[in-house]
Design an enzyme around this catalytic site. Structure first.
Site, short mmCIF file in Angstrom:
data_model
loop_
_atom_site.label_atom_id
_atom_site.label_comp_id
_atom_site.label_asym_id
_atom_site.label_seq_id
_atom_site.Cartn_x
_atom_site.Cartn_y
_atom_site.Cartn_z
N ASP A 72 -2.26 2.90 2.42
CA ASP A 72 -1.74 2.83 3.94
C ASP A 72 -1.97 4.28 4.37
O ASP A 72 -1.76 5.52 3.91
CB ASP A 72 0.05 2.88 3.59
CG ASP A 72 0.60 2.86 5.11
OD1 ASP A 72 -0.05 2.65 6.05
OD2 ASP A 72 1.75 3.02 5.01
N PRO B 47 0.69 -1.07 -0.03
CA PRO B 47 -0.03 0.04 0.04
C PRO B 47 0.94 1.30 -0.02
O PRO B 47 1.54 1.29 0.89
CB PRO B 47 -0.85 -0.18 1.07
CG PRO B 47 -0.03 -0.95 2.12
CD PRO B 47 0.97 -1.91 1.43
N LYS C 183 12.75 16.55 -5.17
CA LYS C 183 12.05 17.80 -5.34
C LYS C 183 13.08 19.08 -5.23
O LYS C 183 13.10 19.77 -5.83
CB LYS C 183 10.83 17.92 -4.41
CG LYS C 183 9.54 17.24 -5.20
CD LYS C 183 8.45 17.25 -4.15
CE LYS C 183 7.67 16.27 -4.50
NZ LYS C 183 6.73 15.84 -3.49
N GLN D 57 12.24 -1.33 0.73
CA GLN D 57 11.09 -2.06 1.74
C GLN D 57 11.87 -3.32 2.32
O GLN D 57 11.02 -4.18 2.94
CB GLN D 57 10.10 -2.46 0.90
CG GLN D 57 9.22 -1.13 0.39
CD GLN D 57 8.58 -0.45 1.47
OE1 GLN D 57 8.30 -0.94 2.50
NE2 GLN D 57 8.56 0.90 1.31
N TRP E 171 3.84 -0.07 10.35
CA TRP E 171 4.54 -1.14 9.55
C TRP E 171 3.91 -2.40 9.88
O TRP E 171 3.70 -3.19 9.00
CB TRP E 171 5.91 -1.13 9.92
CG TRP E 171 6.84 -0.15 9.37
CD1 TRP E 171 6.97 0.91 9.93
CD2 TRP E 171 7.11 0.09 7.83
NE1 TRP E 171 7.74 2.12 8.76
CE2 TRP E 171 7.77 1.48 7.64
CE3 TRP E 171 6.95 -0.75 6.83
CZ2 TRP E 171 8.30 1.69 6.32
CZ3 TRP E 171 7.43 -0.32 5.47
CH2 TRP E 171 8.02 0.93 5.49
N TRP F 287 8.39 -3.26 4.42
CA TRP F 287 7.12 -4.17 4.37
C TRP F 287 7.72 -5.57 4.27
O TRP F 287 7.07 -6.56 4.55
CB TRP F 287 6.61 -3.62 2.95
CG TRP F 287 5.19 -4.39 2.55
CD1 TRP F 287 4.24 -4.24 3.61
CD2 TRP F 287 4.67 -4.82 1.50
NE1 TRP F 287 3.17 -4.89 3.15
CE2 TRP F 287 3.29 -5.25 1.73
CE3 TRP F 287 5.38 -4.89 0.26
CZ2 TRP F 287 2.69 -5.83 0.72
CZ3 TRP F 287 4.58 -5.51 -0.73
CH2 TRP F 287 3.18 -6.13 -0.59
N LYS G 182 20.11 11.09 -7.21
CA LYS G 182 18.94 10.81 -6.77
C LYS G 182 17.60 12.00 -7.01
O LYS G 182 18.19 12.85 -6.94
CB LYS G 182 18.83 10.70 -5.20
CG LYS G 182 18.07 9.51 -4.61
CD LYS G 182 18.41 9.42 -2.98
CE LYS G 182 17.24 8.50 -2.43
NZ LYS G 182 17.71 8.28 -0.92
#
Length: 1137
Positions: A115, A76, A689, A649, A613, A653, A686
RNA sequence: UGCGGUGUGGCCAAGUUGGUUCUAAGGCAUCCGUCUGAUACACGGAAGAUCACUGGUUCGAGUCCAGUCAUCGCAACCA
């Protein structure tokens, strides 16, 4: 573009009209769709509408049998943030394999998920409301606060749904699981209760990262937000801890009244008042150094690690003159003498007592002695570590092991609290430090650095040996930007360490892509597991379903709403209350629920929330509201066959899924996992913004189309490698791959429409089709086999690249190019039919193979083909199946000889180029040295192809190569290496010296006996590699073992034919520029020139046929167009007849 | 600091079990050409790489081993 220009201009007979006319005759015929240009973006829109209207996604699930499920879990995303291009990457991976499995006939139910809990949402809300954590429950009720969170978290769902749809990611957006819903929460409670019942839950007091400015503990995840670890300059202090002279420490003292002190370094001087012990390393060697304190100049003996002597003492002052220093008036700090007087191992120091450094508060129990710490090193500081059990995890642990508690005072409620409170300021007991903040948490302009203050105090009190600024990396609260404290907090833990062994075992059964992420990164993580800190002292999250009495001796862990109802009823009865289970299971309502122990004691809820989590790790169960509903569905869908997320993750996750499944169900949660890398910008930075280099997924898809984006991402780099996202390559993908495929289809459609090909004719048996058809069908089946295997093995990059090579190099640039004539020439014949059927099959198959990666164009192609032929009943390629490979038609010999054909052609063209002979100039012959029979046979089969491709009249094989061809010979290292070993070098030298005669001899005898320093070595023909390197007197080109020579001599006749072809070319150009129709007959007059005479006399008819001329003549008085012919400007008069 | 990944022409990148057939694929960009009834976003050719560095194992290393450097990611209470 798909239809020729002439067709589009008015007044002329267009193929379109022709086809319409025929449509009238053949009622069932409908034309293949043709396009003006390739517009992937437009296609996206059309197909999205088509899929929606026809419920293609739904059908792609429902049409597959429940018994054959392929299970995928969607990780999610938090709808709190906007989707980025890396999400497109991750979702392309997910979508590709789900679509692939669907096309393998499996049922892939995929539920979207959101999530919704967690700190980022809370902080967004706080920022927007202009409040802080402390205001919650005061300025704003918890109720309103949570309502705001609920509203905020789904604010970007539209954007997410939009990007999901536009990129063609198929996932069930209509029935997503949402972690804040009661059903979801109930399932999470149930899972937690399972763990509780297994005794895997406990409450503990631990040191955790804590942000006083935000008033909350931080998870390690939060601490690892980018930019949290910052280099900061802190005031550091080396404290002097005065040793008590006792029996046990006597060995440290030599003189009477000697002042012996431990040196210990700290970067957090504010923790010094809480010092309770000093830690040393068992095996570290320590020294006692006689010297003076550099601030007070008092004589002192200090103890520190030998290795670190050089760090704090000047080598030049070793064994300096104590007396001179003592008597000098002006004490020069840089000249303080020192002398090493004692040496001993750390374990000797254990148990030595010292005086409290800053005695604001007297501790209870044992304190101020030296203990052993396994973490002590000599890489930094003094080799003696200051221990403050209230402010360090290691400190607390080592303290507990030695029976030393943290230094605490009682707060207003009588509870023990450290010397620094939760606001980050010293408690009132801390003397002159009381009320001062340890860091500038309040942005006070007049804030005085407490570390400096302490350092100054220590200096004057002869308690500091060194004070200096030190730059180091320290974690900061990502929200407030303030330094984090390590602070003791009460928390609930999952005893993950208890399941470690099983987790490691189960992990070994998981297919990781790439393998090292599972073995190393995840594997190491499992090996070094800590217990899972579940507690979050927050408001917006799943409440911990544990109720306790005040002493913590009695507790209930709730596992369902039903159970809660029963307990509430029981409590109501026992305690005479009128409570009910709240409709919303969030705080604050749930906090009001009071339960009751069996013996009538009041139980209240533990106020903590569950780590988010845990929410996401529970999704395999909670998404179906298991075990309260959907038991069958759950069974069908657990564990997952496949999941995919970013590598970040791994400890997120991927871990929580694995941990929960292992502990609650003793199972893996997923059988295969693809962890994709980062998406970087074109300079490998990377995307962020802040840099302004983040690619906008919407703009990208809008500009290049979803397919080009997806194809580029998967074909350019393997998903687990970092992808350097570069728009230029996106454009290239669109142009090269999709452009070529589109052109190939357009070509097919153009002629198929003219010939009304709709595959209604009987299939021409493969053996009756020409060589080139067999070849492409063979390649096609090889492709099916390999691509299928690649998809099955989660290797999308290999699959994409193979499809790409097939389409661009083999199908378009070889098959279609060489077969063009078959499509346009004459009426429908068996050969023509074979060509259509072959090309159709290729296109149709390619559409299916590429569909998982490029779902839009693949479907367009598939539909455009099948609508006309009706060969398959599926309305979309995504309901179709990956074709089965037909092993029988794979002919590796054939593939090889076509490879020869391509390479030989290429060699000839390269020779032509070298000799400056354009392809239009016919040449007489190509010479090909033949080294073995099978090679000749292979080449002979594709001879005509090559000849027409390179415009040469004949092939000449040089079979008896002796004397004609210069050969080169080398040993076959592969066969000889193992046999000869060390002698290889000598043999290779001998062989290199062989001349033409020896080579010929070896060839005729089929072997050779080599004399190596008297040792006879028998070598067979296979032990040599003989190639023809050169043909003296010829223009030769080599490609690996292939050698080609070209006869470049031009006879008059060849020249004339070349000229004739030039004429054809010029006249065709004129026809085109004059906008003649393809069928117009013409007559041609050309200005007389002698170089044309032979061309016209010998090849006039050929020219006439080619350009549809009724007459062609040379004349001296011509008006018309000036045309360059071999550097001569001649006038051409071309007109309709 | 530790763990892990990556390092092949200007750029993107193939490269299985080491084999003079890796004398290193392909693509983009560059240069030079070509076809032309798919009029092109086509085709062909050329040039461009001591395979990060150093050492080792081996008859033989882009491929295996060790170390170094660079770079990216992850982890970390490091006092």
């Amino acid at each position: 573009m798909a239809t020729p220009k002439k067709v589009e201009t008015k007044k002329k007979v267009s193929t379109k009209k022709t086809s319409q006319a025929t449509t009238a005759r053949k009622r069932r015929w409908s034309a293949y769709k043709t396009y003006k240009k390739l517009d992937l973006v437009q296609m996206d829109k059309e197909l999205l509408a088509f899929w929606k209207k026809n419920k293609v996604f739904e059908k792609s699930v429902e049409e597959r049998p429940k018994s054959k499920s392929f299970v995928f879990y969607e990780g999610p995303p938090s709808a709190n943030g906007k989707p980025g291009i890396h999400h497109v990457m991750a979702r392309t991976v997910k979508d590709t394999f789900c679509r692939y499995r669907t096309m393998k006939g499996m049922r892939v139910e995929r539920k979207a998920g959101w999530d919704t809990h967690g700190l980022p949402i809370e902080l967004t809300v706080e920022k927007e409301l202009g409040i802080t954590k402390e205001d919650i429950g005061k300025k704003i009720s918890v109720d309103d606060y949570n309502k705001q969170c609920r509203k905020t978290v789904m604010r970007f769902t539209d954007l997410w749904n939009d990007v999901t749809t536009k990129m063609g990611y198929w996932v069930d957006l209509k029935n997503p699981y949402i972690t804040y819903e009661n059903n979801y929460i109930e399932s999470v409670w149930n899972i937690l209760q399972r763990l509780y019942k297994k005794g895997l839950l406990y409450k503990g007091y631990t040191i955790q990262p804590y942000s006083p400015a935000a008033g909350t503990g931080l998870s390690s995840h939060e601490l690892n937000q980018p930019g949290c670890y910052k280099d900061v300059k802190d005031t550091t202090v080396v404290g002097q801890f005065k040793i008590k002279r006792e029996e046990h420490s006597e060995f440290l003292f030599a003189r009477e009244n000697e002042d012996v002190r431990f040196l210990a370094w700290t970067t957090t001087p504010w923790t010094l008042p809480s010092n309770m012990a000093l830690a040393v390393g068992k095996k570290i060697t320590y020294v006692k150094v006689d010297t003076y304190n550099p601030y007070t100049f008092e004589r002192v003996s200090v103890v520190l690690a030998e290795d670190l002597l050089g760090k704090w003492f000047k080598e030049s002052n070793l064994d300096g003159d104590f007396e001179a220093f003592e008597t000098s008036e002006k004490k020069d700090r840089s000249k303080i003498p020192h002398q090493v007087v004692e040496k001993f191992k750390g374990n000797l120091l254990v148990g030595v007592n010292y005086e409290q450094l800053l005695p604001y508060v007297k501790p209870e129990g044992d304190a101020f002695r030296v203990i052993l710490g396994d973490f002590v090193t000599t890489s930094d500081g003094t080799g003696i570590v200051h221990i403050a059990p209230t402010f360090g995890a290691d400190d607390k642990r080592v303290g507990e092991q030695n029976g030393i508690k943290g230094l605490t005072v009682e707060d207003e409620n009588g509870n023990p609290t450290p010397l620094v409170d939760k606001q980050g300021k010293f408690v009132k007991e801390a003397g002159e430090l009381a009320g001062k903040y340890v860091k500038n948490y309040k942005d006070d302009a007049n804030y005085e650095n407490i570390d400096v203050e302490i350092a100054v105090k220590l200096k004057t009190e002869n308690k500091a040996f060194n004070v200096q600024k030190y730059e180091h990396n320290y974690p900061h609260c990502w929200r407030t930007d303030k330094p984090v404290l390590y602070y003791p907090l009460d928390s609930w833990f999952i005893k993950a360490t208890a399941a470690k062994k099983r987790m490691v075992e189960l992990n070994k059964t998981i297919q990781w892509k790439p393998a090292h992420t599972g073995e190393k990164r995840f594997g190491n993580w499992l090996e070094n597991l800590n217990d899972w800190n579940l507690s979050r002292s927050r408001y917006w999250g799943i409440p911990l379903p544990i109720w306790r009495n005040e002493e913590g001796t009695k507790e209930i862990c709730i596992g369902s709403i039903e159970e809660l109802k029963k307990e509430v009823a029981f409590a109501n009865k026992k305690l005479g209350m009128k409570q009910s289970v709240p409709k919303d299971l969030h705080r604050p309502y749930i906090d009001d629920v009071v339960l009751c122990s069996k013996d009538g004691e009041k139980l209240t809820r533990e106020l903590d929330l569950i780590d988010v989590w845990f929410d996401s790790g529970s999704m395999p169960y909670a998404q179906w509201h298991y075990p309260f509903e959907n038991k069958d569905k759950f069974k069908r869908n657990f564990p997952a066959d496949f999941i995919a997320e970013g590598v970040d993750q791994t400890r997120g996750w991927f871990y929580t899924l694995h941990a929960i499944a292992t502990m609650a169900f003793d199972s893996v949660a997923y059988k295969a996992v693809v962890s994709n890398g980062l998406v970087l910008d074109k300079d490998a930075r990377k995307m962020s913004k802040r840099w302004g280099n983040a690619a906008d997924p919407f703009k990208t898809i809008d500009k290049y189309g979803a397919d080009a984006t997806r194809w580029y991402m998967l074909s350019n780099a393997q998903p687990w490698d970092n992808l350097r996202f570069n728009e230029e390559y996106l454009d290239e993908t669109r142009r090269k791959f999709f452009g070529t495929l589109y052109n190939t289809y357009s070509f097919f459609a153009l002629y198929a429409n003219i010939d009304k090909f709709n595959y209604s004719e009987k299939e021409v048996p493969l053996r009756q089709r020409p060589e080139i058809d067999k070849w492409i069908i063979s390649l096609l089946n090889s492709l099916v086999k390999e691509v299928d295997a690649d998809y099955a093995d989660y290797e999308p990059t290999n699959a994409a690249r193979k499809i790409q090579t097939f389409v661009m190099d083999n199908l378009s640039n070889w098959y279609v190019r060489l077969c063009r004539r078959r499509f346009w020439k004459g009426e429908m014949s068996k050969d023509k039919l074979a060509a259509y059927q072959t090309l159709y099959t290729c296109l149709d198959t390619v559409a299916k193979l590429m569909a998982p990666i490029a779902p839009f164009y693949a479907d367009r192609l598939y539909q455009d083909l099948n609508k006309v032929t009706g060969k398959e009943k599926h309305i979309s390629v995504h309901l179709a199946f990956i074709p089965k490979v037909n092993e029988k038609v794979i002919d590796k010999d054939l593939e090889q000889r076509m490879d020869y054909a391509q390479r030989i052609s290429s060699l000839v063209l390269s020779l032509r180029k070298k000799e400056n002979l354009r392809v239009r100039q016919p040449l007489q012959r190509v010479l090909l040295p033949i080294l073995d029979k099978s090679f000749q046979k292979q080449v002979e089969a594709v001879k005509d192809l090559i000849l027409s491709e390179v415009n040469v009249k004949e092939f000449e094989y040089i079979t008896d190569t002796s004397g004609v061809v210069n050969k080169s010979i080398k040993p076959n290292f592969k066969t000889l290496g193992r046999r000869l070993g060390k002698n290889m070098k000598a043999v290779s030298q001998k062989v290199a010296g062989f001349g033409q005669e020896e080579i010929t001899a070896i060839e005729s005898k089929g072997g050779y006996t080599l004399d190596l320093d008297g040792e006879k070595i028998d070598l067979s023909l296979e032990d040599f590699v003989i190639t023809s390197a050169d043909i003296p007197g010829w223009s030769v080109a080599n490609d690996g073992s292939l050698t080609v020579a070209l006869d470049i001599s031009l006879t008059e006749s060849l020249k004339a034919e070349g000229m004739a072809r030039e004429l054809v070319n010029r006249i065709q150009n004129l026809r085109k520029s004059k906008d003649f129709n393809v069928t117009d007959r013409i007559k041609v007059s050309i200005e007389h020139h002698e170089m044309l005479e032979k061309a016209i006399s010998e090849f006039g008819d050929y020219v006439k046929t080619e350009v549809l001329a009724d007459s062609i003549e040379l004349s001296n008085s011509i008006k018309g167009d000036k045309v360059d012919l071999d550097g001569v400007m001649l006038t051409f008069d071309v007109r309709k007849n």
